[in-house]
Design a protein around this motif. Structure first.
Motif, short mmCIF file in Angstrom:
data_model
loop_
_atom_site.label_atom_id
_atom_site.label_comp_id
_atom_site.label_asym_id
_atom_site.label_seq_id
_atom_site.Cartn_x
_atom_site.Cartn_y
_atom_site.Cartn_z
N GLN A 9 5.24 6.28 -1.40
CA GLN A 9 5.77 6.73 -0.11
C GLN A 9 7.21 6.31 0.12
O GLN A 9 7.90 6.91 0.95
CB GLN A 9 4.90 6.18 1.03
N HIS A 20 -8.56 1.58 -5.37
CA HIS A 20 -8.12 2.43 -4.27
C HIS A 20 -8.03 3.90 -4.68
O HIS A 20 -8.35 4.79 -3.88
CB HIS A 20 -6.76 1.94 -3.77
N ASN A 21 -7.63 4.16 -5.91
CA ASN A 21 -7.58 5.54 -6.38
C ASN A 21 -8.96 6.18 -6.43
O ASN A 21 -9.13 7.35 -6.09
CB ASN A 21 -6.92 5.61 -7.76
N HIS A 43 -3.28 10.65 6.10
CA HIS A 43 -2.97 9.87 4.90
C HIS A 43 -3.79 10.36 3.71
O HIS A 43 -3.28 10.44 2.59
CB HIS A 43 -3.25 8.39 5.15
N HIS A 44 -5.04 10.69 3.92
CA HIS A 44 -5.87 11.16 2.81
C HIS A 44 -5.46 12.56 2.36
O HIS A 44 -5.60 12.88 1.17
CB HIS A 44 -7.35 11.14 3.22
N PRO A 76 -1.28 11.61 0.61
CA PRO A 76 -1.15 10.18 0.30
C PRO A 76 0.29 9.70 0.12
O PRO A 76 0.59 8.54 0.37
CB PRO A 76 -1.95 10.03 -1.00
N SER A 77 1.18 10.60 -0.33
CA SER A 77 2.57 10.18 -0.56
C SER A 77 3.47 10.41 0.64
O SER A 77 4.68 10.18 0.56
CB SER A 77 3.14 10.93 -1.77
N HIS A 98 1.40 4.15 -3.08
CA HIS A 98 1.19 5.58 -2.85
C HIS A 98 2.47 6.40 -3.02
O HIS A 98 2.51 7.58 -2.68
CB HIS A 98 0.63 5.83 -1.44
N HIS A 155 0.84 -1.21 0.00
CA HIS A 155 0.00 0.00 0.00
C HIS A 155 0.86 1.25 0.00
O HIS A 155 0.65 2.19 -0.76
CB HIS A 155 -0.91 -0.03 1.23
N ASP A 156 1.89 1.27 0.84
CA ASP A 156 2.77 2.43 0.91
C ASP A 156 3.53 2.63 -0.40
O ASP A 156 3.71 3.76 -0.86
CB ASP A 156 3.77 2.26 2.07
N HIS A 211 -9.86 7.15 -2.89
CA HIS A 211 -9.17 8.35 -2.42
C HIS A 211 -9.73 9.62 -3.07
O HIS A 211 -9.77 10.67 -2.43
CB HIS A 211 -7.67 8.25 -2.71
#
Length: 371
Positions: free
Chosen positions: A104, A135-136, A306-307, A310-311, A102, A98-99, A139
């Protein structure tokens, strides 16, 4: 997120933080730039490679130890402990993927994307292309009807209109909807299997999916190879028990980390437009906790931060929290945080309430103020 879609308050002992004035909401977009600059000034948008390398080393090391334990235990019911351990590690790989998805972890988008793709398919058993698309969309419009796939029609009815229609159906279907909140946790045990099935179905149906063939090969190696190893080295009864327990625990851990963050928050009507800050903060719920909660939820307990960013690397979300809270207080934006047990209570009550058609989330005072 809030306790109920009709009451935007901090249910776990916090204070009511309703929007102060509609006119102030108009400034959210421009002032978001100020908040983003604060994050940069505090160094919170920087990469945290050290954290992720250590995290990945722990996961791969744990996976190796579980493999050794599996080989040494052989034909033993103690293998169920290995199955539980694998479920925990697979869930943590899910957070790592997940990270990466995004952006991250690495400065290079390509490194992030390929890391996420390999982790998702080869270690978790999911289609990366399917998950990223879903997921996109979430968000972009959390909790918005016809836009957020996380509240789309499924086994559970998350929206009042769908729940009302289902509750009116005679027989088991109507009874189930009216009591659906109590089935929330048992259904999570099937979430792991559902994720695998969704990935396979997407790879079969979506011929335009990027790197579809590669994902199909990696997913086959992961799913078929994993099951084959179980049935080769364990008797059928133990292999089935091992697989069932691993999938059930994996589903509870992963689903139980995502569900508390938005379920039971305001449902945004079709076509309603909100500015970025309102859309991301008001529909999200933070989970108050400790080091254990941070680890068990993969940092998703800082859902608001996070929202908004996101990065942002996972370790920085905790440091960003007080800055975001102060920003929301200053601009009259509802910021909701509850404990983990309280969040699950909210989800169960919300699902049952919607199923009984006793309360209309569209009547939320906050939603009326934002119209």
């Amino acid at each position: 997120m809030a306790s109920q879609p009709t009451a935007m308050t901090m249910e776990d002992g916090g204070e009511d933080r309703r929007p102060r004035a509609r006119t102030r909401a108009r400034d959210h977009v421009s002032t978001y730039a100020v908040l983003l600059q604060q994050m940069r000034d505090h160094g919170l948008m920087r990469r945290r490679l050290g954290f992720y390398w250590v995290y990945a080393a722990i996961l791969f090391g744990s996976l190796g130890l579980l493999g050794v334990a599996f080989a040494l235990l052989g034909d033993s019911w103690l293998q169920l402990l290995v199955a539980t351990g694998l479920a925990v590690i697979f869930a943590q790989f899910g957070f790592l993927g997940h990270d990466a998805a995004h952006r991250q972890i690495f400065a290079s988008s390509r490194w992030n994307v390929w890391s996420a793709r390999i982790i998702s398919t080869l270690f978790i058993g999911l289609s990366h292309g399917w998950w990223v698309h879903k997921h996109n969309k979430h968000h972009n419009s959390p909790n918005q009807l016809d836009t957020d796939p996380d509240i789309a029609p499924g086994v559970l009815a998350f929206t009042p209109e769908l729940a009302t229609a289902r509750a009116a159906i005679p027989g088991f279907a109507g009874w189930f909807t009216r009591h659906q909140g109590w089935f929330f946790f048992p259904l999570l045990m099937l979430e792991g299997l559902a994720l695998h099935v969704a990935g396979i179905r997407t790879l079969i149906e979506r011929r335009d999916l990027p790197h579809r063939l590669l994902e199909a090969v990696l997913l086959t190696v992961r799913l078929v190879g994993y099951v084959a190893v179980l049935f080769v080295f364990l008797p059928p009864s133990k292999a089935v028990a091992f697989l069932g327990l691993q999938l059930a625990v994996f589903g509870v851990l992963l689903g139980g980390s995502f569900a508390p963050n938005h379920k039971g928050m305001p449902i945004v009507p079709r076509g309603m437009r909100l500015d970025f800050v309102q859309r991301q903060v008001v529909m999200s719920r933070n989970i108050r906790g400790s080091w254990f909660v941070d680890s068990a939820m993969g940092g998703l307990n800082y859902q608001i931060e996070h929202h908004l960013f996101p990065s942002m690397a996972r370790p920085n979300l905790k440091r960003a929290k007080p800055l975001v809270e102060a920003f929301c207080r200053e601009h009259g934006i509802t910021y909701t945080e509850v404990s983990l047990p309280a969040s699950y209570g909210i989800v169960v009550r919300y699902l049952n309430t919607v199923g009984l058609s006793e309360r209309d989330p569209f009547a939320c005072p906050l939603m009326a103020d934002l119209r």
